[in-house]
Design a protein around this motif. Structure first.
Motif, PDB file in Angstrom:
ATOM      1  N   VAL A   1       0.834  -1.202   0.000  1.00 56.33           N
ATOM      2  CA  VAL A   1       0.000   0.000   0.000  1.00 56.33           C
ATOM      3  C   VAL A   1       0.869   1.252   0.000  1.00 56.33           C
ATOM      4  O   VAL A   1       0.620   2.206  -0.745  1.00 56.33           O
ATOM      5  CB  VAL A   1      -0.946   0.012   1.218  1.00 56.33           C
ATOM      6  N   GLU A   2       1.924   1.253   0.814  1.00 53.66           N
ATOM      7  CA  GLU A   2       2.803   2.419   0.878  1.00 53.66           C
ATOM      8  C   GLU A   2       3.486   2.674  -0.460  1.00 53.66           C
ATOM      9  O   GLU A   2       3.723   3.830  -0.830  1.00 53.66           O
ATOM     10  CB  GLU A   2       3.856   2.240   1.975  1.00 53.66           C
ATOM     11  N   ARG A   3       3.799   1.622  -1.190  1.00 55.29           N
ATOM     12  CA  ARG A   3       4.454   1.776  -2.492  1.00 55.29           C
ATOM     13  C   ARG A   3       3.466   2.086  -3.607  1.00 55.29           C
ATOM     14  O   ARG A   3       3.858   2.353  -4.739  1.00 55.29           O
ATOM     15  CB  ARG A   3       5.249   0.514  -2.829  1.00 55.29           C
ATOM     16  N   GLY A   4       2.172   2.073  -3.273  1.00 56.58           N
ATOM     17  CA  GLY A   4       1.155   2.423  -4.262  1.00 56.58           C
ATOM     18  C   GLY A   4       0.864   1.328  -5.257  1.00 56.58           C
ATOM     19  O   GLY A   4       0.293   1.596  -6.312  1.00 56.58           O
ATOM     20  N   VAL A   5       1.252   0.091  -4.946  1.00 51.82           N
ATOM     21  CA  VAL A   5       1.028  -1.001  -5.889  1.00 51.82           C
ATOM     22  C   VAL A   5      -0.210  -1.815  -5.545  1.00 51.82           C
ATOM     23  O   VAL A   5      -0.649  -2.653  -6.336  1.00 51.82           O
ATOM     24  CB  VAL A   5       2.251  -1.933  -5.965  1.00 51.82           C
ATOM     25  N   SER A   6      -0.789  -1.593  -4.347  1.00 52.53           N
ATOM     26  CA  SER A   6      -2.015  -2.270  -3.943  1.00 52.53           C
ATOM     27  C   SER A   6      -2.981  -1.264  -3.350  1.00 52.53           C
ATOM     28  O   SER A   6      -2.568  -0.337  -2.654  1.00 52.53           O
ATOM     29  CB  SER A   6      -1.739  -3.370  -2.900  1.00 52.53           C
ATOM     30  N   SER A   7      -4.262  -1.461  -3.635  1.00 48.67           N
ATOM     31  CA  SER A   7      -5.294  -0.614  -3.048  1.00 48.67           C
ATOM     32  C   SER A   7      -5.896  -1.344  -1.857  1.00 48.67           C
ATOM     33  O   SER A   7      -6.359  -2.480  -1.996  1.00 48.67           O
ATOM     34  CB  SER A   7      -6.383  -0.316  -4.081  1.00 48.67           C
ATOM     35  N   PRO A   8      -5.888  -0.750  -0.668  1.00 46.78           N
ATOM     36  CA  PRO A   8      -6.399  -1.444   0.515  1.00 46.78           C
ATOM     37  C   PRO A   8      -7.920  -1.561   0.485  1.00 46.78           C
ATOM     38  O   PRO A   8      -8.602  -0.764  -0.141  1.00 46.78           O
ATOM     39  CB  PRO A   8      -5.944  -0.537   1.663  1.00 46.78           C
ATOM     40  N   THR A   9      -8.428  -2.573   1.172  1.00 47.65           N
ATOM     41  CA  THR A   9      -9.875  -2.705   1.325  1.00 47.65           C
ATOM     42  C   THR A   9     -10.341  -1.761   2.429  1.00 47.65           C
ATOM     43  O   THR A   9      -9.534  -1.195   3.174  1.00 47.65           O
ATOM     44  CB  THR A   9     -10.260  -4.140   1.700  1.00 47.65           C
ATOM     45  N   ALA A  10     -11.660  -1.610   2.559  1.00 46.78           N
ATOM     46  CA  ALA A  10     -12.213  -0.755   3.613  1.00 46.78           C
ATOM     47  C   ALA A  10     -11.823  -1.275   4.992  1.00 46.78           C
ATOM     48  O   ALA A  10     -11.527  -0.495   5.906  1.00 46.78           O
ATOM     49  CB  ALA A  10     -13.737  -0.694   3.473  1.00 46.78           C
ATOM     50  N   THR A  11     -11.810  -2.589   5.153  1.00 45.66           N
ATOM     51  CA  THR A  11     -11.446  -3.171   6.450  1.00 45.66           C
ATOM     52  C   THR A  11     -10.007  -2.847   6.809  1.00 45.66           C
ATOM     53  O   THR A  11      -9.692  -2.495   7.953  1.00 45.66           O
ATOM     54  CB  THR A  11     -11.654  -4.695   6.430  1.00 45.66           C
ATOM     55  N   ILE A  12      -9.101  -2.945   5.829  1.00 45.63           N
ATOM     56  CA  ILE A  12      -7.695  -2.625   6.086  1.00 45.63           C
ATOM     57  C   ILE A  12      -7.542  -1.144   6.422  1.00 45.63           C
ATOM     58  O   ILE A  12      -6.790  -0.777   7.334  1.00 45.63           O
ATOM     59  CB  ILE A  12      -6.837  -3.010   4.872  1.00 45.63           C
ATOM     60  N   LEU A  13      -8.269  -0.285   5.707  1.00 45.44           N
ATOM     61  CA  LEU A  13      -8.217   1.149   6.032  1.00 45.44           C
ATOM     62  C   LEU A  13      -8.680   1.392   7.458  1.00 45.44           C
ATOM     63  O   LEU A  13      -8.118   2.220   8.179  1.00 45.44           O
ATOM     64  CB  LEU A  13      -9.100   1.938   5.061  1.00 45.44           C
ATOM     65  N   GLY A  14      -9.739   0.688   7.874  1.00 42.83           N
ATOM     66  CA  GLY A  14     -10.235   0.844   9.237  1.00 42.83           C
ATOM     67  C   GLY A  14      -9.191   0.436  10.264  1.00 42.83           C
ATOM     68  O   GLY A  14      -9.020   1.104  11.295  1.00 42.83           O
ATOM     69  N   ARG A  15      -8.483  -0.646   9.992  1.00 40.06           N
ATOM     70  CA  ARG A  15      -7.441  -1.094  10.919  1.00 40.06           C
ATOM     71  C   ARG A  15      -6.277  -0.104  10.980  1.00 40.06           C
ATOM     72  O   ARG A  15      -5.743   0.190  12.057  1.00 40.06           O
ATOM     73  CB  ARG A  15      -6.939  -2.482  10.508  1.00 40.06           C
ATOM     74  N   LEU A  16      -5.884   0.416   9.826  1.00 41.98           N
ATOM     75  CA  LEU A  16      -4.775   1.363   9.792  1.00 41.98           C
ATOM     76  C   LEU A  16      -5.155   2.683  10.451  1.00 41.98           C
ATOM     77  O   LEU A  16      -4.363   3.268  11.197  1.00 41.98           O
ATOM     78  CB  LEU A  16      -4.333   1.589   8.347  1.00 41.98           C
ATOM     79  N   SER A  17      -6.359   3.172  10.183  1.00 41.00           N
ATOM     80  CA  SER A  17      -6.783   4.427  10.795  1.00 41.00           C
ATOM     81  C   SER A  17      -6.854   4.284  12.308  1.00 41.00           C
ATOM     82  O   SER A  17      -6.465   5.196  13.055  1.00 41.00           O
ATOM     83  CB  SER A  17      -8.150   4.863  10.239  1.00 41.00           C
ATOM     84  N   GLY A  18      -7.337   3.118  12.789  1.00 39.26           N
ATOM     85  CA  GLY A  18      -7.396   2.890  14.231  1.00 39.26           C
ATOM     86  C   GLY A  18      -6.020   2.897  14.862  1.00 39.26           C
ATOM     87  O   GLY A  18      -5.819   3.419  15.958  1.00 39.26           O
ATOM     88  N   ALA A  19      -5.038   2.329  14.163  1.00 38.58           N
ATOM     89  CA  ALA A  19      -3.671   2.293  14.682  1.00 38.58           C
ATOM     90  C   ALA A  19      -3.101   3.700  14.832  1.00 38.58           C
ATOM     91  O   ALA A  19      -2.358   3.988  15.779  1.00 38.58           O
ATOM     92  CB  ALA A  19      -2.789   1.460  13.763  1.00 38.58           C
ATOM     93  N   PHE A  20      -3.457   4.588  13.910  1.00 36.10           N
ATOM     94  CA  PHE A  20      -2.953   5.961  13.955  1.00 36.10           C
ATOM     95  C   PHE A  20      -3.821   6.881  14.810  1.00 36.10           C
ATOM     96  O   PHE A  20      -3.487   8.056  14.991  1.00 36.10           O
ATOM     97  CB  PHE A  20      -2.867   6.531  12.540  1.00 36.10           C
ATOM     98  N   GLY A  21      -4.951   6.384  15.305  1.00 36.06           N
ATOM     99  CA  GLY A  21      -5.849   7.226  16.089  1.00 36.06           C
ATOM    100  C   GLY A  21      -6.588   8.229  15.235  1.00 36.06           C
ATOM    101  O   GLY A  21      -6.925   9.324  15.701  1.00 36.06           O
TER     102      GLY A  21
END
Length: 223
Positions: free
Chosen positions: A69-89
């Motif tokens: 995702v960071e390299r822009g080669v994969s688009s995250p799913t909504a669930t993955i976005l939710g997990r990442l946003s939670g980690a960052f607060g």
């Protein structure tokens, strides 16, 4: 090199076969959004001085996926976005904010945020797995996240409890039917129904109907 699809034959034709060639360095809008999201994630991780392993442990998302995702080669799913946003607060909207280009001016002062966001030019983000689409209705300066969501028939999207920490949610269904599972409790909502979520819990948004469901999510932080 860009290609143009010849719809008459259903094949890919060379650019010069149908007119002027587009610039080789032209970037697809979806690819640009994906790249900006990757840069946003990498910047947030760097600011916290987290390694990929540390972010993986905080979010429950694999190192390999975060790297892609960071390299822009994969688009995250909504669930993955939710997990990442939670980690960052952060809310999902805050995480996506700098990955989308906004029509509404940014001022830094909510009282000075003005401007009309035209429907035709409004940015949106689509989950590549389910077709779930979210469109911000409020600007980055507004004190609450207001988001319109369209969930295709028969699809569901899950968010972990961490995505709801320190937040209050209100969900209002505009069209269709929505099954909202918060923890062990499931509520069926029809057009015009609304619900407010309490303590953070794992949440699943599910469309049991034959038509798309459209709903609005309002998110504010606890004071």
């Amino acid at each position: 090199m860009s290609h143009i699809v010849d719809e008459r034959e259903g094949v890919t034709a060379p650019p010069d076969a149908m007119g002027a060639e587009e610039p080789d360095d032209a970037e697809d809008p979806d690819d640009a959004d994906q790249r900006r999201l990757g840069e946003r994630l990498q910047r947030l991780r760097t600011e916290r001085r987290w390694s990929l392993t540390e972010l993986a442990e905080e979010s429950g998302v694999s190192r390999a996926m975060i790297n892609r995702v960071e390299r822009g080669v994969s688009s995250p799913t909504a669930t993955i976005l939710g997990r990442l946003s939670g980690a960052f607060g952060l809310t999902v909207s805050q995480l996506l904010d700098e990955a989308l280009e906004h029509e509404v001016p940014r001022s830094g002062d909510p009282d000075e945020a003005r401007g009309v966001q035209r429907a035709a030019s409004a940015d949106s983000w689509t989950d590549p797995e389910t077709g779930y689409r979210r469109r911000p209705l409020s600007s980055a300066d507004f004190p609450a996240d207001v988001t319109e969501v369209r969930l295709p028939a028969g699809r569901e999207v899950a968010y972990p409890a961490s995505a709801y920490a320190f937040l209050r949610h209100c969900i209002w269904v505009v069209d269709g039917t929505l099954d909202l599972q918060a923890g062990d409790t499931t509520s069926r909502l029809g057009a015009g129904d609304r619900i407010e979520l309490g303590e953070p819990a794992d949440v699943v948004y599910r469309n049991p109907g034959d038509e798309p469901c459209r709903y609005v999510v309002v998110v504010v932080r606890h004071r």
